[in-house]
Design an enzyme around this catalytic site. Structure first.
Site, short mmCIF file in Angstrom:
data_model
loop_
_atom_site.label_atom_id
_atom_site.label_comp_id
_atom_site.label_asym_id
_atom_site.label_seq_id
_atom_site.Cartn_x
_atom_site.Cartn_y
_atom_site.Cartn_z
NE ARG A 155 1.61 4.26 14.47
CZ ARG A 155 0.58 5.04 14.83
NH1 ARG A 155 -0.67 4.64 14.67
NH2 ARG A 155 0.79 6.25 15.29
CB SER A 205 8.48 5.84 14.76
OG SER A 205 8.03 7.14 15.06
CD GLU A 275 5.69 2.86 13.48
OE1 GLU A 275 5.44 2.93 14.71
OE2 GLU A 275 5.54 3.83 12.71
C1 LIG Z 1 9.49 11.29 7.87
C2 LIG Z 1 8.48 10.22 8.15
C3 LIG Z 1 7.44 10.48 9.03
C4 LIG Z 1 6.49 9.48 9.31
N1 LIG Z 1 5.48 9.78 10.18
C5 LIG Z 1 4.57 8.83 10.45
C6 LIG Z 1 3.49 9.11 11.35
O1 LIG Z 1 3.34 10.21 11.87
N2 LIG Z 1 2.61 8.12 11.63
C7 LIG Z 1 2.73 6.88 11.06
O2 LIG Z 1 1.89 6.02 11.35
N3 LIG Z 1 3.72 6.59 10.20
C8 LIG Z 1 4.64 7.52 9.88
N4 LIG Z 1 5.66 7.24 9.01
C9 LIG Z 1 5.78 5.89 8.45
C10 LIG Z 1 5.07 5.68 7.09
O3 LIG Z 1 4.93 6.88 6.39
C11 LIG Z 1 3.71 5.03 7.27
O4 LIG Z 1 3.85 3.78 7.91
C12 LIG Z 1 3.00 4.81 5.93
O5 LIG Z 1 1.69 4.45 6.21
C13 LIG Z 1 3.63 3.73 5.08
O6 LIG Z 1 3.00 3.75 3.80
P1 LIG Z 1 3.82 3.40 2.48
O7 LIG Z 1 2.93 3.52 1.33
O8 LIG Z 1 5.05 4.23 2.42
O9 LIG Z 1 4.20 1.89 2.77
P2 LIG Z 1 5.47 1.13 2.24
O10 LIG Z 1 6.67 1.58 2.99
O11 LIG Z 1 5.54 1.17 0.77
O12 LIG Z 1 5.10 -0.35 2.69
C14 LIG Z 1 5.02 -0.67 4.06
C15 LIG Z 1 4.44 -2.09 4.18
O13 LIG Z 1 3.10 -2.06 3.70
C16 LIG Z 1 2.95 -3.00 2.62
N5 LIG Z 1 2.04 -2.41 1.65
C17 LIG Z 1 2.19 -1.29 0.90
N6 LIG Z 1 1.12 -1.11 0.11
C18 LIG Z 1 0.27 -2.15 0.36
C19 LIG Z 1 -0.99 -2.54 -0.16
N7 LIG Z 1 -1.62 -1.83 -1.11
N8 LIG Z 1 -1.58 -3.66 0.33
C20 LIG Z 1 -0.96 -4.40 1.28
N9 LIG Z 1 0.26 -4.09 1.81
C21 LIG Z 1 0.86 -2.96 1.34
C22 LIG Z 1 4.35 -3.20 2.06
O14 LIG Z 1 4.45 -4.45 1.42
C23 LIG Z 1 5.20 -3.09 3.31
O15 LIG Z 1 5.22 -4.33 3.96
C24 LIG Z 1 6.61 8.21 8.70
C25 LIG Z 1 7.65 7.96 7.80
C26 LIG Z 1 8.58 8.96 7.52
C27 LIG Z 1 9.68 8.67 6.54
#
Ligand SMILES: Cc1cc2nc3c(=O)[nH]c(=O)nc-3n(C[C@H](O)[C@H](O)[C@H](O)COP(=O)(O)OP(=O)(O)OC[C@H]3O[C@@H](n4cnc5c(N)ncnc54)[C@H](O)[C@@H]3O)c2cc1C
Length: 279
Positions: A155, A205, A275
Site C-alpha cells: 500500500r 479498509s 489507509e
Molecule cells: C468498498 C470499497 C472497497 C475497496 N477495496 C479495496 C481493495 O480491495 N484494495 C485496495 O487496495 N483498496 C480498496 N479500496 C480503497 C480504494 O478503492 C483504493 O485505495 C483506490 O485505489 C483509491 O483510488 P481513488 O481514485 O478512489 O483515489 P481517491 O480516493 O480519489 O484518492 C486517494 C489519494 O490518492 C490521491 N490521488 C488520486 N488521484 C491521483 C493522481 N492521479 N495522482 C496522484 N495522486 C492521486 C488523492 O489526492 C488522495 O490523496 C476500497 C474502497 C471501497 C470504498
C-alpha cells in the site's frame, strides 16, 4: 472544461462525506490536466474518491477531479491509460481484449491514479505486478517525467509522499482466456459482496495491515465491532471497514478511527496506520 462551483465533495467520495469545494475542475484529457495543475499547483487531486476522507468544512479553493481524464488504449499486451480511468473499466477492457492480470482490480472502486499512488491490491494481486511505467507531473518542478521504478511496497509507492501527480501509466498484461478472466472477476466480486458491507458508504479498509496481523481481526478482538461515533460505525459485517450509517461527519470518522487505534494499541500493543487519506 467542466467547472462546478460550491460543489459538495460528499457527492464525489464513496464515504458520502465532505463539505463543498469552492471550485471543482474536471480536465478531460492529459493536456488539460497539466494546464490545470500548472494554474493551480496547490489544488488537491481527487480520483474516484474511494480512499479519501474529505473535511466537513470543504475546501476553500480549487480541487482537480480526474474522472473525465480517462482514456484507455491497447497495443498488443500493453494498455496505456489516463489517471482517471476507473479500475473496473480497465479490468473490463482487459477482459474483453483477452488480457489477464487485472482480475484482482475489477471490484476496487478507484481510479488508476489513486490505485497506483497506494499500490492498491486484493486477492494476491496488486498494481505493482502490472504497472510498467508511470508518467507524472511534478508540481514543484513543473516537469513531466516518466518513471519505470515506482518504489512500490505494501500500500505504498513513491507518489504517496511526493508532490507528483500521476498523469497516465502503462500496464503490461498477459494473454488469457476471456471466459476464464471474467469467471475470476465474478468470483472475486462475489467474495466482496459476501464479506464487505457494500450496502453502506465507506472508503474500504480504514487501516493498513500491520506486519504479522490482520487489522480487522485485531479490531474485532479488541471489541470494537459495532462501535459508533455519530453516524460512523465500525462495520458489524467486517471490522476493517468504518461505514457511514447516514449523516456521518468526517470528524465522526476521525474520532472513531482514533478510538479504534487506541483500543488496539492498549490491548495488543500494535500501532494501526490509517489507509484512508484524510484531507
Ligand atoms: C468498498 C470499497 C472497497 C475497496 N477495496 C479495496 C481493495 O480491495 N484494495 C485496495 O487496495 N483498496 C480498496 N479500496 C480503497 C480504494 O478503492 C483504493 O485505495 C483506490 O485505489 C483509491 O483510488 P481513488 O481514485 O478512489 O483515489 P481517491 O480516493 O480519489 O484518492 C486517494 C489519494 O490518492 C490521491 N490521488 C488520486 N488521484 C491521483 C493522481 N492521479 N495522482 C496522484 N495522486 C492521486 C488523492 O489526492 C488522495 O490523496 C476500497 C474502497 C471501497 C470504498
Amino acid at each position: 472544461m467542466l467547472i462546478k462551483y460550491n460543489e459538495p465533495l460528499s457527492a464525489y467520495t464513496t464515504f458520502r462525506i465532505g463539505g463543498a469545494a469552492r471550485t471543482l475542475l474536471f480536465p478531460e484529457n492529459r493536456a488539460e490536466l497539466i494546464d490545470v495543475l500548472r494554474a493551480y499547483p496547490q489544488a488537491p487531486v481527487l480520483g474516484k474518491g474511494s480512499n479519501v476522507l474529505a473535511p466537513d468544512v470543504g475546501i476553500p479553493g480549487e480541487v482537480v477531479c480526474t474522472l473525465l481524464c480517462c482514456g484507455i488504449a491497447r497495443d498488443c499486451e500493453t494498455l496505456t491509460a489516463d489517471c482517471g480511468a476507473a479500475l473496473a473499466a480497465l479490468a473490463n477492457f482487459a477482459a474483453e481484449s483477452g488480457l489477464s492480470g487485472l482480475e484482482f482490480a475489477a471490484g476496487i472502486p478507484g481510479s488508476l491514479g489513486g490505485a497506483i499512488r497506494m499500490n492498491a491490491g486484493a486477492y494476491g494481486g496488486e498494481m505493482s505486478q502490472v504497472v510498467t511505467s508511470v508518467e507524472v507531473y511534478g508540481r514543484s518542478t513543473g516537469a513531466v517525467v516518466r518513471y519505470a521504478d515506482s518504489d512500490f511496497g505494501y500500500r505504498h509507492s513513491r507518489y504517496a509522499a511526493s508532490d507528483e501527480v500521476i498523469l497516465s501509466a502503462v500496464l503490461t498484461l498477459k494473454p488469457g482466456n476471456p471466459g476464464e478472466i471474467r469467471q475470476k472477476q465474478k468470483e472475486y466480486n462475489l467474495r466482496r459482496r459476501e464479506k464487505q458491507p457494500l450496502e453502506y458508504p465507506s472508503a474500504g479498509s480504514s487501516f493498513k495491515r500491520p506486519q504479522g496481523y490482520y487489522a480487522a481481526e485485531l479490531i474485532d478482538k479488541a471489541g470494537c465491532k459495532g462501535m459508533q461515533v455519530g453516524g460512523a460505525q465500525v462495520s458489524e459485517k467486517h471490522a476493517g471497514f468504518i461505514v457511514n450509517l447516514g449523516g456521518a461527519a468526517s470528524s465522526d470518522v476521525e474520532a472513531l478511527m482514533k478510538l479504534v487505534a487506541e483500543q488496539v494499541r492498549g490491548q495488543f500493543g500494535v500501532e494501526l496506520e490509517p489507509e484512508v487519506v484524510s484531507w
